[in-house]
Design a protein around this motif. Structure first.
Motif, PDB file in Angstrom:
ATOM      1  N   VAL A   1       0.897  -1.161   0.000  1.00 26.77           N
ATOM      2  CA  VAL A   1       0.000   0.000   0.000  1.00 26.77           C
ATOM      3  C   VAL A   1       0.929   1.202   0.000  1.00 26.77           C
ATOM      4  CG1 VAL A   1      -1.718   1.315   1.300  1.00 26.77           C
ATOM      5  CG2 VAL A   1      -1.876  -1.173   1.163  1.00 26.77           C
ATOM      6  N   CYS A   2       0.865   1.969  -1.064  1.00 28.25           N
ATOM      7  CA  CYS A   2       2.018   2.833  -1.292  1.00 28.25           C
ATOM      8  C   CYS A   2       1.707   3.978  -2.229  1.00 28.25           C
ATOM      9  CB  CYS A   2       3.097   1.994  -1.936  1.00 28.25           C
ATOM     10  SG  CYS A   2       2.507   1.203  -3.422  1.00 28.25           S
ATOM     11  N   SER A   3       2.681   4.864  -2.317  1.00 31.32           N
ATOM     12  CA  SER A   3       2.717   5.888  -3.341  1.00 31.32           C
ATOM     13  C   SER A   3       1.708   7.002  -3.099  1.00 31.32           C
ATOM     14  CB  SER A   3       2.496   5.274  -4.728  1.00 31.32           C
ATOM     15  OG  SER A   3       3.167   6.046  -5.676  1.00 31.32           O
ATOM     16  N   LEU A   4       0.457   6.665  -2.923  1.00 29.39           N
ATOM     17  CA  LEU A   4      -0.583   7.623  -2.550  1.00 29.39           C
ATOM     18  C   LEU A   4      -1.347   6.991  -1.378  1.00 29.39           C
ATOM     19  CD1 LEU A   4      -2.035   8.531  -6.062  1.00 29.39           C
ATOM     20  CD2 LEU A   4      -0.500   9.924  -4.673  1.00 29.39           C
ATOM     21  N   PRO A   5      -2.036   7.814  -0.575  1.00 29.42           N
ATOM     22  CA  PRO A   5      -2.759   7.251   0.564  1.00 29.42           C
ATOM     23  C   PRO A   5      -3.676   6.090   0.170  1.00 29.42           C
ATOM     24  CG  PRO A   5      -2.757   9.633   0.698  1.00 29.42           C
ATOM     25  CD  PRO A   5      -2.116   9.283  -0.619  1.00 29.42           C
ATOM     26  N   GLY A   6      -3.472   4.952   0.820  1.00 28.03           N
ATOM     27  CA  GLY A   6      -4.361   3.816   0.649  1.00 28.03           C
ATOM     28  C   GLY A   6      -4.282   3.101  -0.680  1.00 28.03           C
TER      29      GLY A   6
ATOM     30  N   LEU B   1      -6.322   9.259  -5.665  1.00 33.91           N
ATOM     31  CA  LEU B   1      -6.474  10.710  -5.797  1.00 33.91           C
ATOM     32  C   LEU B   1      -6.536  11.046  -7.277  1.00 33.91           C
ATOM     33  CD1 LEU B   1      -3.658  11.874  -3.329  1.00 33.91           C
ATOM     34  CD2 LEU B   1      -6.113  11.884  -2.868  1.00 33.91           C
TER      35      LEU B   1
ATOM     36  N   TRP C   1      -9.425   4.889   1.161  1.00 30.28           N
ATOM     37  CA  TRP C   1      -9.038   5.554   2.413  1.00 30.28           C
ATOM     38  C   TRP C   1     -10.051   6.637   2.693  1.00 30.28           C
ATOM     39  CZ3 TRP C   1      -6.530  10.606   3.132  1.00 30.28           C
ATOM     40  CH2 TRP C   1      -6.518  11.377   1.963  1.00 30.28           C
TER      41      TRP C   1
ATOM     42  N   ALA D   1     -10.107  10.122   5.230  1.00 25.88           N
ATOM     43  CA  ALA D   1      -9.493  10.929   6.289  1.00 25.88           C
ATOM     44  C   ALA D   1     -10.476  11.183   7.433  1.00 25.88           C
ATOM     45  CB  ALA D   1      -8.989  12.248   5.719  1.00 25.88           C
TER      46      ALA D   1
ATOM     47  N   SER E   1      -8.682   2.507  11.212  1.00 27.51           N
ATOM     48  CA  SER E   1      -7.568   2.817  10.311  1.00 27.51           C
ATOM     49  C   SER E   1      -8.093   3.662   9.157  1.00 27.51           C
ATOM     50  CB  SER E   1      -6.966   1.520   9.771  1.00 27.51           C
ATOM     51  OG  SER E   1      -6.107   1.804   8.690  1.00 27.51           O
ATOM     52  N   VAL E   2      -7.316   4.640   8.736  1.00 29.52           N
ATOM     53  CA  VAL E   2      -7.801   5.497   7.641  1.00 29.52           C
ATOM     54  C   VAL E   2      -7.686   4.820   6.280  1.00 29.52           C
ATOM     55  CG1 VAL E   2      -7.310   7.651   8.858  1.00 29.52           C
ATOM     56  CG2 VAL E   2      -5.586   6.692   7.318  1.00 29.52           C
ATOM     57  N   VAL E   3      -6.959   3.697   6.202  1.00 30.36           N
ATOM     58  CA  VAL E   3      -6.858   3.005   4.913  1.00 30.36           C
ATOM     59  C   VAL E   3      -7.535   1.642   4.997  1.00 30.36           C
ATOM     60  CG1 VAL E   3      -4.720   4.201   4.312  1.00 30.36           C
ATOM     61  CG2 VAL E   3      -4.610   1.935   5.344  1.00 30.36           C
TER      62      VAL E   3
ATOM     63  N   ARG F   1      -4.092  -3.559   3.514  1.00 32.30           N
ATOM     64  CA  ARG F   1      -2.706  -3.679   3.975  1.00 32.30           C
ATOM     65  C   ARG F   1      -1.998  -4.648   3.036  1.00 32.30           C
ATOM     66  NH1 ARG F   1      -4.481  -0.791   7.230  1.00 32.30           N
ATOM     67  NH2 ARG F   1      -3.917  -0.469   9.401  1.00 32.30           N
TER      68      ARG F   1
END
Lengths: 278, 324
Positions: A153-158, A200, A217, A219, A229-231, A234
């Motif tokens: 889970v990477c690069s951008l949120p979630g 996004l 995700w 916020a 958890s916001v995302v 995993r």
């Protein structure tokens, strides 16, 4: 190829990167996630964060709390203790995600690119043709016909980076060149050998094949699934895409917006690498 | 409370060290790029070094104070005035309710820092108030300041009349030349010997196309080792392509022939190699350098990098302050 011993390289004064092999065999990600879990289990003081990917694991550490040589020694010992990849068991949930393939929003993004940057084949048709599939309907069947493994889970949120667990469903395609100027949020896209869900509205290089009405995700943590958890996902979770039509899309979207949508995500189960590879 | 009359070019709420431990969720750490100046500003006003303050990039904001406060300005010299009177940097200063603080364009350096006693008290997100603009989280409404917004403040501490000893301040280059320390790796072995020598012996110009995500560099061509050219097809076709991997903060990320230093708001992962990594003790120099200024890179070991980090950490303490 799996390295006989992982290669550990420094990333400045507070990061190291552990490489388990030099290609993208899924076993290398299993090892990276095994080491991530082992590090968490060991509770090594001074480990700040971990960031897994295809064949590697980045570790951020606090050099005031954890000596560099001690960290290297611990990592080598924990990696050796993982044993053969078939003995690994990873904690994994299965998330069923509604997916509208060939949706109007990603179509608009593709058409906008054709108009403003350069003409290109419609992404789903392009991916289907490159992978020897008869048409976009078969692309949908193949893409939704397997569980996808969350590499990271990477690069951008979630944002989940996914690859199919059923190797017969592997799709490969080159990325946009030059990149797309924008991507609708929650677009399902595929590039290289991965699928991702862009969380996004950002530029992008992956080919667009669909869109999910559910967020990866949140916020505000308004939906119950995000309470802890916001995302959503995993690394080591699995995703199964469930094809939906436009009416279902709007229905689910409305329930997401009013905060009543119930995600279909299983509890944690043991994912046995040996059983998967057998 | 502070009212934002003019936001400046890109002024953000940041805290130190930012949003740590969230790579696994896809969040960059954010936080101040020049964390040395930032921490000194907090110390001056009696805050913990971690407290939230403002990072002002290139052109500072105009702010009206809704309560008496003690402030400190550090980092870039933005010609600050309070109700028209010039203010010194590196000191704690008293500001009264209704007074207006004006920061202009940076005259020396690039990023000015403002600490206010009690700190900025916006809602934390994942344990930090640092603004991560790309995701729209942290700070005030998830982005750079806008005119008309109000910054909430914590309980006042009122410690004025202190300054940072000259020897404890970062010394911003006046000749537009910077030496930036790097540790070779994680992927220096993808660059051939000539390319490695060329990187360390050449001048690199900081491009104007730089931001809190990445600092783009202009300089000579890169040449590659055999393993960058003959590799498994999954790595991609360009020598600088590799199978997606996580990025260390500070990595010099090579996209084709363009090196980009990944800074505080970086993407956490991608498919390009990172031959070198800028050390955390050199980040203040990144934070204070301006487009078209020149970098020379100096290779250091992990141990040397950690010693330099400890030196700066030691300077970010009460012993660096003296009464005015």
């Amino acid at each position: 190829m799996i390295f006989a011993e992982p290669i550990i390289a420094p990333g400045g004064d507070r990061f190291v990167v552990v490489y388990f092999g030099d290609d993208a065999a899924i076993e290398l990600n299993f090892l990276a996630l095994g080491l991530k879990a082992a590090l968490a289990e060991a509770g090594l003081k001074g480990v700040v964060d971990t960031n897994p990917c295809y064949n590697s694991l980045v570790i951020e550490y606090d050099p005031d709390a954890l000596d560099y040589d001690d960290l290297l020694r611990e990592l080598r010992a924990l990696a050796a203790a993982l044993g053969p990849v078939d003995t690994l068991e990873l904690s994994s949930r299965l998330a069923y995600l509604p997916a509208m393939y060939l949706d109007p929003w990603t179509k608009e993004a593709i058409e906008d690119y054709c108009k403003r940057v350069k003409p290109r084949e419609f992404d789903p048709a392009f991916v289907a043709r490159l992978n020897g599939l008869s048409d976009v309907k078969q692309l949908v069947r193949v893409h939704s016909g397997t569980e996808h493994w969350v590499i990271s889970v990477c690069s951008l949120p979630g944002l989940p980076l996914l690859r199919p667990l059923d190797p017969r469903c592997l799709l490969t395609s080159p990325k946009y060149d030059p990149p797309r100027l924008w991507t609708p949020p929650n677009a399902i896209c595929t590039g290289g050998m991965s699928t991702s869900i862009h969380t996004l509205r950002v530029p992008g290089g992956y080919n667009l094949i669909g869109r999910t009405p559910v967020p990866m995700w949140q916020a505000t943590q308004a939906l119950p699934i995000f309470k802890d958890s916001v995302v959503l996902l995993r690394a080591a979770d699995r995703v199964k895409f469930v094809p939906i039509d436009l009416e279902e899309y709007h229905d689910i979207e409305a329930r997401v917006n009013e905060g009543t949508y119930a995600f279909n995500v299983t509890n944690y189960q043991r994912f046995s690498v040996g059983a998967y590879r057998a | 409370m502070i009212e934002v009359l003019k936001p400046g070019l890109e002024t953000t709420v940041q805290d130190y060290p930012g949003r740590k431990g969230c790579f696994g969720y896809g969040f960059a750490p954010s936080g101040p790029i020049d964390h040395w100046s930032f921490r000194l500003a907090n110390l001056l006003v009696g805050n913990p070094v971690s407290a939230a303050g403002l990072e002002c990039q290139f052109i500072g904001p105009t702010l009206r104070f809704g309560r008496d406060a003690v402030i400190a300005l550090t980092g870039a010299d933005m010609g600050a005035t309070l109700d028209g009177t010039a203010l010194p940097l590196w000191q704690s200063l008293t500001v009264y309710t209704g007074q207006t603080l004006v920061l202009g364009a940076a005259r020396l350096g690039a990023r000015g820092y403002i600490a206010i006693d009690g700190g900025i008290d916006t809602e934390p997100f994942l344990g930090s108030r640092a603004t991560y603009s790309m995701a729209g989280v942290g700070g005030l409404d998830g982005g750079a300041l806008k005119a008309g917004q109000h910054l909430p403040l914590g309980a006042p501490r009122r410690i004025a009349g202190r300054r940072v000893r000259a020897a404890a301040r970062p010394s911003i280059a006046t000749d537009r030349q910077w030496t930036i320390e790097v540790v070779p790796g994680p992927n220096d072995d993808w660059i051939d010997e000539t390319g490695q020598r060329r990187f360390l012996e050449s001048e690199w110009k900081l491009s104007a196309r730089s931001n809190r995500v990445g600092f783009r560099l202009e300089g000579p061509e890169w040449s590659f080792a055999d393993k960058a050219i003959h590799k498994a097809p999954e790595h991609g076709s360009n020598p600088s392509n590799t199978i997606d991997h996580g990025y260390p903060i500070g990595a010099i990320n090579l996209c084709g022939q363009t090196p980009i230093i990944l800074v505080n708001d970086t993407l956490t992962l991608g498919g390009f190699i990172n031959p070198y990594t800028v050390i955390s003790a050199a980040f203040w120099k990144l934070g204070q350098s301006r487009p078209n200024e020149i970098y020379r890179f100096k290779a250091v070991t992990v141990r040397e990098a950690q010693a330099l980090r400890r030196e700066i950490d030691a300077l970010c303490g009460e012993a660096s302050l003296e009464p005015t």
